[in-house]
Design a protein around this motif. Structure first.
Motif, mmCIF file in Angstrom:
data_model
loop_
_atom_site.group_PDB
_atom_site.id
_atom_site.type_symbol
_atom_site.label_atom_id
_atom_site.label_comp_id
_atom_site.label_asym_id
_atom_site.label_seq_id
_atom_site.Cartn_x
_atom_site.Cartn_y
_atom_site.Cartn_z
ATOM 1 N N VAL A 116 5.167 4.526 -1.315
ATOM 2 C CA VAL A 116 4.634 3.204 -1.620
ATOM 3 C C VAL A 116 5.597 2.147 -1.102
ATOM 4 O O VAL A 116 6.810 2.260 -1.272
ATOM 5 C CB VAL A 116 4.461 3.041 -3.143
ATOM 6 C CG1 VAL A 116 4.055 1.615 -3.496
ATOM 7 C CG2 VAL A 116 3.456 4.044 -3.683
ATOM 8 N N GLN A 117 5.047 1.120 -0.479
ATOM 9 C CA GLN A 117 5.853 -0.031 -0.081
ATOM 10 C C GLN A 117 5.198 -1.282 -0.706
ATOM 11 O O GLN A 117 4.427 -1.984 -0.065
ATOM 12 C CB GLN A 117 5.941 -0.144 1.448
ATOM 13 C CG GLN A 117 6.919 -1.208 1.889
ATOM 14 C CD GLN A 117 7.207 -1.194 3.387
ATOM 15 O OE1 GLN A 117 8.206 -1.756 3.819
ATOM 16 N NE2 GLN A 117 6.350 -0.586 4.187
ATOM 17 N N ALA A 118 5.524 -1.496 -1.985
ATOM 18 C CA ALA A 118 4.894 -2.600 -2.703
ATOM 19 C C ALA A 118 5.323 -3.935 -2.111
ATOM 20 O O ALA A 118 4.520 -4.864 -2.001
ATOM 21 C CB ALA A 118 5.242 -2.535 -4.184
ATOM 22 N N THR A 119 6.606 -4.036 -1.760
ATOM 23 C CA THR A 119 7.102 -5.221 -1.064
ATOM 24 C C THR A 119 7.859 -4.738 0.165
ATOM 25 O O THR A 119 8.410 -3.633 0.175
ATOM 26 C CB THR A 119 8.025 -6.063 -1.958
ATOM 27 O OG1 THR A 119 9.111 -5.256 -2.408
ATOM 28 C CG2 THR A 119 7.288 -6.580 -3.176
ATOM 29 N N PRO A 152 -3.842 7.297 -1.564
ATOM 30 C CA PRO A 152 -3.698 5.844 -1.418
ATOM 31 C C PRO A 152 -5.059 5.172 -1.488
ATOM 32 O O PRO A 152 -6.032 5.661 -0.907
ATOM 33 C CB PRO A 152 -3.093 5.683 -0.016
ATOM 34 C CG PRO A 152 -2.462 6.999 0.286
ATOM 35 C CD PRO A 152 -3.317 8.028 -0.404
ATOM 36 N N GLY A 153 -5.122 4.067 -2.215
ATOM 37 C CA GLY A 153 -6.345 3.290 -2.295
ATOM 38 C C GLY A 153 -6.092 1.896 -1.729
ATOM 39 O O GLY A 153 -5.106 1.677 -1.021
ATOM 40 N N ASN A 154 -6.930 0.988 -2.061
ATOM 41 C CA ASN A 154 -6.792 -0.388 -1.587
ATOM 42 C C ASN A 154 -5.828 -1.145 -2.502
ATOM 43 O O ASN A 154 -6.240 -1.735 -3.493
ATOM 44 C CB ASN A 154 -8.169 -1.051 -1.541
ATOM 45 C CG ASN A 154 -8.099 -2.440 -0.937
ATOM 46 O OD1 ASN A 154 -7.098 -2.798 -0.302
ATOM 47 N ND2 ASN A 154 -9.132 -3.225 -1.143
ATOM 48 N N GLY A 155 -4.537 -1.078 -2.184
ATOM 49 C CA GLY A 155 -3.533 -1.730 -3.006
ATOM 50 C C GLY A 155 -3.258 -1.006 -4.308
ATOM 51 O O GLY A 155 -2.634 -1.560 -5.212
ATOM 52 N N GLU A 156 -3.703 0.232 -4.406
ATOM 53 C CA GLU A 156 -3.484 1.045 -5.598
ATOM 54 C C GLU A 156 -3.547 2.507 -5.193
ATOM 55 O O GLU A 156 -3.669 2.829 -4.003
ATOM 56 C CB GLU A 156 -4.530 0.727 -6.666
ATOM 57 C CG GLU A 156 -5.961 0.986 -6.220
ATOM 58 C CD GLU A 156 -6.986 0.541 -7.254
ATOM 59 O OE1 GLU A 156 -6.868 -0.591 -7.773
ATOM 60 O OE2 GLU A 156 -7.895 1.338 -7.540
ATOM 61 N N GLY A 191 0.819 -1.211 0.000
ATOM 62 C CA GLY A 191 0.000 0.000 0.000
ATOM 63 C C GLY A 191 0.845 1.249 0.000
ATOM 64 O O GLY A 191 2.028 1.221 -0.346
ATOM 65 N N ALA A 192 0.242 2.334 0.397
ATOM 66 C CA ALA A 192 0.899 3.635 0.307
ATOM 67 C C ALA A 192 0.342 4.573 1.362
ATOM 68 O O ALA A 192 -0.719 4.328 1.940
ATOM 69 C CB ALA A 192 0.673 4.235 -1.081
#
Ligand code: FES
Length: 130
Positions: A62-65, A85-89, A48-49
C-alpha cells in the motif's frame, strides 16, 4: 511476527513488473525482482495498493501517501479468502469485506483488520522486513 528476514526465492524476471492477471481479473500484481525486492515504489499507485508475494505469502503493498509504503497480509480475517486492491481500499471478493489503506475494517463481515506485514523502502524498491 509475520516479517521475514530470510532469503527469498527470486523470480527469474530481472525487474519488478506489473502483470495483468488472467481469469478476468485486472488486479495489479507485483512480481518479485531478482534483487529480492517485492516491487518498485513507482509500481504502487499513490492512494492505492498492489498484490504481491513475499516468500510465498500473499501480501498487499500500500502507498497511502507518496513514498510511504506499508503492507498487510492479503488473507482475509473472515474466512481466509485473498483480499485484493480496490479503488482506494482493499476488498475481499468472497463476502464483501472492505478494508481501508491502513488495513482497518470499513465493512464486514470481517470483524478484524488485516494483519500488518513489515516492509521497508530502500532506494526505489520495497523489501520485506522492518
Ligand atoms: S473471506 Fe473475506 S469477507 Fe469472507
Amino acid at each position: 511476527m509475520l516479517a521475514r528476514t530470510g532469503s527469498f526465492t527470486a523470480v527469474a524476471a530481472g525487474v519488478a513488473v506489473l502483470a495483468a492477471c488472467g481469469g478476468g481479473s485486472d488486479t495489479p500484481t507485483a512480481t518479485q525482482a531478482a534483487d529480492g525486492s517485492l516491487a518498485k515504489v513507482a509500481d504502487i499507485p499513490v492512494g492505492g495498493a498492489i498484490a504481491a508475494s513475499a516468500g510465498g505469502q500473499k501480501i498487499l503493498l500500500v502507498q497511502a501517501t507518496a513514498g510511504e509504503v506499508t503492507a498487510y497480509s492479503a488473507i482475509c480475517p473472515h474466512q481466509g479468502c485473498t483480499v485484493a486492491p480496490g479503488n482506494g481500499e482493499l476488498d475481499c471478493p468472497c463476502h464483501g469485506s472492505r478494508f481501508d489503506l491502513t488495513g482497518a475494517v470499513l465493512a464486514g463481515p470481517a470483524k478484524e483488520g488485516l494483519t500488518p506485514f513489515d516492509v521497508r523502502v530502500e532506494g526505489d524498491a520495497v523489501f520485506a522486513g522492518a
